[in-house]
Design a protein around this motif. Structure first.
Motif, PDB file in Angstrom:
ATOM      1  N   CYS A 124       0.818  -1.206   0.000  1.00 23.50           N
ATOM      2  CA  CYS A 124       0.000   0.000   0.000  1.00 23.50           C
ATOM      3  C   CYS A 124       0.855   1.260   0.000  1.00 23.50           C
ATOM      4  N   ALA A 125       0.302   2.321  -0.569  1.00 28.37           N
ATOM      5  CA  ALA A 125       0.943   3.635  -0.486  1.00 28.37           C
ATOM      6  C   ALA A 125       0.938   4.083   0.974  1.00 28.37           C
ATOM      7  N   ALA A 126       1.984   4.797   1.375  1.00 22.64           N
ATOM      8  CA  ALA A 126       2.120   5.235   2.766  1.00 22.64           C
ATOM      9  C   ALA A 126       0.906   6.037   3.231  1.00 22.64           C
ATOM     10  N   SER A 127       0.272   6.758   2.314  1.00 21.65           N
ATOM     11  CA  SER A 127      -0.884   7.585   2.677  1.00 21.65           C
ATOM     12  C   SER A 127      -2.082   6.770   3.132  1.00 21.65           C
ATOM     13  N   LEU A 128      -2.077   5.444   2.892  1.00 18.90           N
ATOM     14  CA  LEU A 128      -3.199   4.586   3.275  1.00 18.90           C
ATOM     15  C   LEU A 128      -3.053   3.976   4.664  1.00 18.90           C
ATOM     16  N   ALA A 129      -2.005   4.350   5.390  1.00 13.89           N
ATOM     17  CA  ALA A 129      -1.785   3.757   6.716  1.00 13.89           C
ATOM     18  C   ALA A 129      -3.008   3.936   7.603  1.00 13.89           C
ATOM     19  N   GLY A 130      -3.545   5.155   7.650  1.00  7.58           N
ATOM     20  CA  GLY A 130      -4.712   5.411   8.484  1.00  7.58           C
ATOM     21  C   GLY A 130      -5.932   4.638   8.036  1.00  7.58           C
ATOM     22  N   VAL A 131      -6.117   4.519   6.726  1.00 15.83           N
ATOM     23  CA  VAL A 131      -7.254   3.781   6.177  1.00 15.83           C
ATOM     24  C   VAL A 131      -7.203   2.318   6.613  1.00 15.83           C
ATOM     25  N   VAL A 132      -6.019   1.716   6.512  1.00 10.84           N
ATOM     26  CA  VAL A 132      -5.855   0.306   6.874  1.00 10.84           C
ATOM     27  C   VAL A 132      -6.048   0.111   8.380  1.00 10.84           C
ATOM     28  N   LEU A 133      -5.471   1.005   9.174  1.00 13.27           N
ATOM     29  CA  LEU A 133      -5.607   0.871  10.626  1.00 13.27           C
ATOM     30  C   LEU A 133      -7.050   1.082  11.080  1.00 13.27           C
ATOM     31  N   ASP A 134      -7.754   2.013  10.436  1.00 15.95           N
ATOM     32  CA  ASP A 134      -9.158   2.249  10.783  1.00 15.95           C
ATOM     33  C   ASP A 134     -10.003   1.020  10.488  1.00 15.95           C
ATOM     34  N   ARG A 135      -9.720   0.352   9.377  1.00 14.52           N
ATOM     35  CA  ARG A 135     -10.551  -0.788   8.952  1.00 14.52           C
ATOM     36  C   ARG A 135     -10.204  -2.073   9.689  1.00 14.52           C
ATOM     37  N   PHE A 136      -8.904  -2.303   9.955  1.00 22.19           N
ATOM     38  CA  PHE A 136      -8.482  -3.596  10.480  1.00 22.19           C
ATOM     39  C   PHE A 136      -7.956  -3.548  11.912  1.00 22.19           C
ATOM     40  N   GLY A 137      -7.886  -2.368  12.495  1.00 22.04           N
ATOM     41  CA  GLY A 137      -7.484  -2.256  13.890  1.00 22.04           C
ATOM     42  C   GLY A 137      -6.012  -1.927  14.071  1.00 22.04           C
ATOM     43  N   GLN A 138      -5.710  -1.412  15.236  1.00 20.12           N
ATOM     44  CA  GLN A 138      -4.346  -0.977  15.535  1.00 20.12           C
ATOM     45  C   GLN A 138      -3.379  -2.149  15.716  1.00 20.12           C
ATOM     46  N   GLU A 139      -3.906  -3.373  15.805  1.00 19.26           N
ATOM     47  CA  GLU A 139      -3.035  -4.523  16.049  1.00 19.26           C
ATOM     48  C   GLU A 139      -2.281  -4.973  14.805  1.00 19.26           C
ATOM     49  N   VAL A 140      -2.771  -4.614  13.601  1.00 19.11           N
ATOM     50  CA  VAL A 140      -2.106  -5.094  12.392  1.00 19.11           C
ATOM     51  C   VAL A 140      -0.734  -4.438  12.256  1.00 19.11           C
ATOM     52  N   MET A 141       0.214  -5.185  11.682  1.00 17.88           N
ATOM     53  CA  MET A 141       1.580  -4.698  11.554  1.00 17.88           C
ATOM     54  C   MET A 141       1.806  -4.125  10.160  1.00 17.88           C
ATOM     55  N   LEU A 142       2.209  -2.872  10.089  1.00 22.99           N
ATOM     56  CA  LEU A 142       2.554  -2.220   8.830  1.00 22.99           C
ATOM     57  C   LEU A 142       4.066  -2.265   8.679  1.00 22.99           C
ATOM     58  N   VAL A 143       4.540  -2.926   7.627  1.00 29.95           N
ATOM     59  CA  VAL A 143       5.978  -3.095   7.404  1.00 29.95           C
ATOM     60  C   VAL A 143       6.430  -2.107   6.332  1.00 29.95           C
ATOM     61  N   PRO A 144       7.235  -1.088   6.706  1.00 28.82           N
ATOM     62  CA  PRO A 144       7.658  -0.082   5.725  1.00 28.82           C
ATOM     63  C   PRO A 144       8.429  -0.700   4.558  1.00 28.82           C
ATOM     64  N   GLN A 145       8.147  -0.186   3.371  1.00 27.77           N
ATOM     65  CA  GLN A 145       8.874  -0.548   2.151  1.00 27.77           C
ATOM     66  C   GLN A 145       9.397   0.764   1.556  1.00 27.77           C
TER      67      GLN A 145
END
Length: 200
Positions: A124-145
């Motif tokens: 995902c584009a970095a700008s979607l971090a909030g979108v993903v966290l809102d939908r799937f919860g703060q527990e999911v791990m976002l791995v920077p690329q």
């Protein structure tokens, strides 16, 4: 509030009965239907009664759903409460609810559609971090690329509403794995694009 009064009343009585069955941990039986183009009820399984241990009620997309253990098929399933008919609470003890997680169940099922469960990996584009966290919860791990993207692995059920959500994010997200999921999304995109080709 947009439903007709009789439908609201039927849902109220169904929900009340289901709460009682959940509290007592009793198996319920019911018939389940869909509507055809003539707005007539068409019962699934040729009108045969479902036997289910009710685990919990979930409110999603302006509808109540019952999640429970289908005693006949031996699997966890969910049903629209307003499409359940002739609900009967039996004297049979229900199946064990150990490990039942209503929040996790609802999060994995987009629009409460059934589908194929998987560990879906997205880029995902970095700008979607909030979108993903809102939908799937703060527990999911976002791995920077790098600075502009991240990857995330989601435990979910792939279904048409999920693909619709993903499509809404446009070219800011890519399905990396599993391969069958990436191919399914590709085929869905191609099918829709085919409707809009010149000369069609």
């Amino acid at each position: 509030d947009r439903r007709i009064k009789t439908m609201n009343e039927s849902i109220f009585y169904n929900v009340d009965k289901l709460h009682g069955a959940i509290g007592a941990n009793r198996v319920i039986t019911f018939r389940y239907f869909e509507y055809n183009m003539a707005k007539e009820r068409v019962f699934r399984r040729n009108g045969a009664r479902y036997r289910v241990t009710p685990f919990g009620l979930i409110w999603d997309s302006e509808n109540y759903y019952l999640a429970g253990w289908d005693e006949g098929r031996g699997e966890l399933r969910h049903y629209r409460v307003d499409k359940m008919s002739d609900i009967t609470v039996t004297g049979m003890a229900g199946s064990d609810r150990k490990g039942w997680d209503p929040e996790g169940y609802a999060r994995r099922h987009f629009g409460m559609f059934s589908g194929r469960p998987c560990q879906l990996r997205l880029r995902c584009a970095a700008s979607l971090a909030g979108v993903v966290l809102d939908r799937f919860g703060q527990e999911v791990m976002l791995v920077p690329q790098g600075d502009d993207h991240f990857t995330v692995t989601l435990d979910l059920v792939v279904s048409p509403p999920f693909w619709g959500w993903l499509f809404g994010l446009g070219d800011q997200v890519e399905v990396l794995s599993p391969d069958w999921a990436a191919e399914e999304f590709r085929q869905r995109l191609a099918s829709v694009a085919a409707l809009y080709r010149d000369g069609v």
